[in-house]
Design an enzyme around this catalytic site. Sequence first.
Site, PDB file in Angstrom:
ATOM      1  N   LYS A 107      -1.717  -6.594   4.398  1.00 36.99           N
ATOM      2  CA  LYS A 107      -3.078  -6.126   4.082  1.00 36.99           C
ATOM      3  C   LYS A 107      -3.530  -6.538   2.689  1.00 36.99           C
ATOM      4  O   LYS A 107      -4.708  -6.805   2.454  1.00 36.99           O
ATOM      5  CB  LYS A 107      -3.206  -4.610   4.236  1.00 36.99           C
ATOM      6  CG  LYS A 107      -2.212  -3.789   3.438  1.00 36.99           C
ATOM      7  CD  LYS A 107      -1.086  -3.318   4.291  1.00 36.99           C
ATOM      8  CE  LYS A 107       0.005  -2.681   3.489  1.00 36.99           C
ATOM      9  NZ  LYS A 107       1.091  -2.175   4.292  1.00 36.99           N
ATOM     10  N   GLU A 131      -2.961  -6.962  13.467  1.00 37.65           N
ATOM     11  CA  GLU A 131      -2.993  -5.568  13.934  1.00 37.65           C
ATOM     12  C   GLU A 131      -2.142  -4.645  13.063  1.00 37.65           C
ATOM     13  O   GLU A 131      -2.509  -3.501  12.781  1.00 37.65           O
ATOM     14  CB  GLU A 131      -2.497  -5.496  15.382  1.00 37.65           C
ATOM     15  CG  GLU A 131      -2.531  -4.108  15.991  1.00 37.65           C
ATOM     16  CD  GLU A 131      -3.937  -3.552  16.052  1.00 37.65           C
ATOM     17  OE1 GLU A 131      -4.738  -4.040  16.853  1.00 37.65           O
ATOM     18  OE2 GLU A 131      -4.247  -2.604  15.280  1.00 37.65           O
ATOM     19  N   VAL A 134      -3.171  -2.644   9.337  1.00 36.91           N
ATOM     20  CA  VAL A 134      -3.889  -1.375   9.140  1.00 36.91           C
ATOM     21  C   VAL A 134      -3.254  -0.288  10.006  1.00 36.91           C
ATOM     22  O   VAL A 134      -3.180  -0.418  11.223  1.00 36.91           O
ATOM     23  CB  VAL A 134      -5.385  -1.520   9.505  1.00 36.91           C
ATOM     24  CG1 VAL A 134      -6.100  -0.183   9.380  1.00 36.91           C
ATOM     25  CG2 VAL A 134      -6.061  -2.565   8.628  1.00 36.91           C
ATOM     26  N   ASP A 203      -3.418   0.560  -1.610  1.00 36.02           N
ATOM     27  CA  ASP A 203      -2.979   0.115  -0.282  1.00 36.02           C
ATOM     28  C   ASP A 203      -3.956   0.612   0.798  1.00 36.02           C
ATOM     29  O   ASP A 203      -4.385  -0.158   1.662  1.00 36.02           O
ATOM     30  CB  ASP A 203      -1.562   0.669  -0.039  1.00 36.02           C
ATOM     31  CG  ASP A 203      -1.125   0.550   1.395  1.00 36.02           C
ATOM     32  OD1 ASP A 203      -0.686  -0.541   1.779  1.00 36.02           O
ATOM     33  OD2 ASP A 203      -1.232   1.543   2.142  1.00 36.02           O
ATOM     34  N   LYS A 207      -6.834  -1.465   3.381  1.00 39.66           N
ATOM     35  CA  LYS A 207      -6.999  -1.271   4.832  1.00 39.66           C
ATOM     36  C   LYS A 207      -8.455  -0.912   5.157  1.00 39.66           C
ATOM     37  O   LYS A 207      -9.020  -1.398   6.131  1.00 39.66           O
ATOM     38  CB  LYS A 207      -6.055  -0.164   5.315  1.00 39.66           C
ATOM     39  CG  LYS A 207      -4.585  -0.550   5.145  1.00 39.66           C
ATOM     40  CD  LYS A 207      -3.672   0.641   5.349  1.00 39.66           C
ATOM     41  CE  LYS A 207      -2.237   0.305   5.033  1.00 39.66           C
ATOM     42  NZ  LYS A 207      -1.363   1.470   4.941  1.00 39.66           N
TER      43      LYS A 207
HETATM   44  N1  LIG Z   1       7.357  -1.610   6.209  1.00 41.34           N
HETATM   45  C1  LIG Z   1       6.299  -1.101   6.824  1.00 41.34           C
HETATM   46  O1  LIG Z   1       6.352  -0.013   7.387  1.00 41.34           O
HETATM   47  C2  LIG Z   1       5.000  -1.877   6.868  1.00 41.34           C
HETATM   48  C3  LIG Z   1       3.890  -1.316   7.511  1.00 41.34           C
HETATM   49  C4  LIG Z   1       2.719  -2.049   7.601  1.00 41.34           C
HETATM   50  C5  LIG Z   1       2.647  -3.301   7.033  1.00 41.34           C
HETATM   51  N2  LIG Z   1       3.739  -3.807   6.367  1.00 41.34           N
HETATM   52  C6  LIG Z   1       3.623  -5.138   5.775  1.00 41.34           C
HETATM   53  O2  LIG Z   1       4.555  -5.999   6.398  1.00 41.34           O
HETATM   54  C7  LIG Z   1       5.005  -6.976   5.475  1.00 41.34           C
HETATM   55  C8  LIG Z   1       6.537  -6.938   5.402  1.00 41.34           C
HETATM   56  O3  LIG Z   1       6.934  -5.649   4.972  1.00 41.34           O
HETATM   57  P1  LIG Z   1       8.445  -5.158   5.045  1.00 41.34           P
HETATM   58  O4  LIG Z   1       8.411  -3.693   4.849  1.00 41.34           O
HETATM   59  O5  LIG Z   1       9.131  -5.715   6.249  1.00 41.34           O
HETATM   60  O6  LIG Z   1       9.025  -5.823   3.735  1.00 41.34           O
HETATM   61  P2  LIG Z   1      10.553  -6.019   3.320  1.00 41.34           P
HETATM   62  O7  LIG Z   1      11.437  -5.108   4.078  1.00 41.34           O
HETATM   63  O8  LIG Z   1      10.609  -6.025   1.859  1.00 41.34           O
HETATM   64  O9  LIG Z   1      10.852  -7.500   3.841  1.00 41.34           O
HETATM   65  C9  LIG Z   1      10.345  -8.636   3.240  1.00 41.34           C
HETATM   66  C10 LIG Z   1      11.153  -9.803   3.723  1.00 41.34           C
HETATM   67  O10 LIG Z   1      10.610 -10.988   3.181  1.00 41.34           O
HETATM   68  C11 LIG Z   1      11.668 -11.818   2.744  1.00 41.34           C
HETATM   69  N3  LIG Z   1      11.159 -12.649   1.650  1.00 41.34           N
HETATM   70  C12 LIG Z   1      10.644 -12.262   0.471  1.00 41.34           C
HETATM   71  N4  LIG Z   1      10.292 -13.348  -0.252  1.00 41.34           N
HETATM   72  C13 LIG Z   1      10.579 -14.415   0.506  1.00 41.34           C
HETATM   73  C14 LIG Z   1      10.455 -15.805   0.336  1.00 41.34           C
HETATM   74  N5  LIG Z   1       9.949 -16.320  -0.788  1.00 41.34           N
HETATM   75  N6  LIG Z   1      10.864 -16.633   1.328  1.00 41.34           N
HETATM   76  C15 LIG Z   1      11.378 -16.134   2.472  1.00 41.34           C
HETATM   77  N7  LIG Z   1      11.514 -14.820   2.696  1.00 41.34           N
HETATM   78  C16 LIG Z   1      11.125 -13.980   1.726  1.00 41.34           C
HETATM   79  C17 LIG Z   1      12.780 -10.879   2.306  1.00 41.34           C
HETATM   80  O11 LIG Z   1      13.968 -11.604   2.430  1.00 41.34           O
HETATM   81  P3  LIG Z   1      15.477 -11.033   2.306  1.00 41.34           P
HETATM   82  O12 LIG Z   1      15.615  -9.906   3.273  1.00 41.34           O
HETATM   83  O13 LIG Z   1      16.302 -12.202   2.714  1.00 41.34           O
HETATM   84  O14 LIG Z   1      15.650 -10.620   0.885  1.00 41.34           O
HETATM   85  C18 LIG Z   1      12.632  -9.759   3.322  1.00 41.34           C
HETATM   86  O15 LIG Z   1      13.389 -10.016   4.489  1.00 41.34           O
HETATM   87  C19 LIG Z   1       4.290  -6.652   4.148  1.00 41.34           C
HETATM   88  O16 LIG Z   1       3.138  -7.434   4.048  1.00 41.34           O
HETATM   89  C20 LIG Z   1       3.929  -5.182   4.307  1.00 41.34           C
HETATM   90  O17 LIG Z   1       2.819  -4.819   3.542  1.00 41.34           O
HETATM   91  C21 LIG Z   1       4.909  -3.136   6.272  1.00 41.34           C
END
Ligand SMILES: NC(=O)c1ccc[n+]([C@@H]2O[C@H](COP(=O)([O-])OP(=O)(O)OC[C@H]3O[C@@H](n4cnc5c(N)ncnc54)[C@H](OP(=O)(O)O)[C@@H]3O)[C@@H](O)[C@H]2O)c1
Length: 429
Positions: A107, A131, A134, A203, A207
């Site tokens: 987002k 999707e 948000v 954040d 959204k």
């Molecule tokens: N978590 C939620 O509940 C949630 C809800 C809605 C939206 N989102 C959105 O979804 C997205 C991902 O969130 P998340 O919670 O899954 O984050 P996360 O757990 O921090 O995961 C991020 C991933 O990206 C990888 N990464 C970071 N920099 C990188 C790079 N330069 N090259 C390749 N890989 C890289 C990391 O690698 P490593 O694992 O190898 O270190 C990690 O696996 C974000 O935009 C977030 O705002 C998340």
Amino acid sequence: MQDSIRVGIAGLGTVGSGVAKILLSNAHLINSRCNRKIELTAVSSRSKSKQRGFPLKKIHWEENLINLARRDDIDIFVELIGGEGNPAKEAIEVALNHGKHVVTANKALLAKHGHQLAKLAESKGLSLKFEAAVAGGIPAIKTLNESLAGNKINRLMGVMNGTCNYILTRMENANLSYEKVFKQAKDLGYVEADPTLDVGGIDAGHKLAILSSIAFGTEIDFDSVYLQGIESITIQDIYQAKELGYRIKLLGVSQKTDNGLEQRMQPCLVPANSAIGQLENAMNMVIYEGDNSGPITLSGAGAGEGPTASSVLSDIIDLARDNKVPTFGKPVTELVKAIPTSRPAPGAYYVRTKLKDSPGVLAKMATALGDHGISIDRMRQTQHEDVAAPVVIVTHKTLPETLSNALTAVAKTGVILEDPVVIRIEDIQ
Ligand SMILES: NC(=O)c1ccc[n+]([C@@H]2O[C@H](COP(=O)([O-])OP(=O)(O)OC[C@H]3O[C@@H](n4cnc5c(N)ncnc54)[C@H](OP(=O)(O)O)[C@@H]3O)[C@@H](O)[C@H]2O)c1
């Protein structure tokens, strides 16, 4: 069955791993629903050795996500690394320039660059879908973009940050201060590395800006979202609100007014018996008021592996089914620039302050408010504290600037002992 559609995932964190797990575990069900095989062909993340909870052996590993974005053996590039700029932005651009559809949950990036990326996608006949960006598992985008496409949206509202809702409900239910509950939320891993993204309303503001664009046919305009966080909400205000029949929520409201587009994300008092008032813990809720549909209320988990991955999957499945919808509800070239309103719609307000405990002070306050055209709906005097008389006032509808001028005038009379706390009361069912 049609030819398979091939997916590459960049970022195998909470959401990315969740998507991969569902693609592998529910493959049969999903493929039959799409009448097409969805293949996870390649992935990229920072660390190859981390355990991800699914077998990586048969999936190509790319060290660099830009290389993943341009691979010939993917049709959909799924960006799940996060961050409002590069490398996520560059990877999405590379993917679009190489003819891939893009799915993202990012987002922050969309609020800043969504318009430009949608332009690029649509100029190439590709889809940019989001999707999961948000309200996590709630189908907030699909409902607005598709199910309600026959409606003019009069107003949209929502609680869109689970961390803030958790903090506010826990403060009330456990009778704890903001500071104590914030620390608990941090220990539970609910708070982003930069806490202001959550508790500062940023954040949730991202959204709201995305939803406004779809609802009102305007280019995303995050910069004009009025933002106020929950950091200054006290347990005292939560209890005073409760006594008056309200609960405090970090509420997003977006609507078209005679003066332009109003977008605000701020703590508000809402009726305790309303659907939003009853929303507990880290849940999210979105309400759309369509001119024909009437109010549509959606609630569910706003974050977490399963719910967020479920929303990413719904985008991938749409692409597999060839269900094409313009990124922001209408072709991006037809979106108009948002004209932010210079003044929000009038609202009722909750005002809490301490007055000098001497005869005639309440009258002075009421007179000063009245002089500015503000009438009082309710006034409560709470327990006396030495020389101070704490009061809570609920006003009838007024403009925030009028209230601010009135309170300045009250202060000039010398009766106020503590800066007033002012919280908007939102008119909802
Ligand atoms: N978590 C939620 O509940 C949630 C809800 C809605 C939206 N989102 C959105 O979804 C997205 C991902 O969130 P998340 O919670 O899954 O984050 P996360 O757990 O921090 O995961 C991020 C991933 O990206 C990888 N990464 C970071 N920099 C990188 C790079 N330069 N090259 C390749 N890989 C890289 C990391 O690698 P490593 O694992 O190898 O270190 C990690 O696996 C974000 O935009 C977030 O705002 C998340």
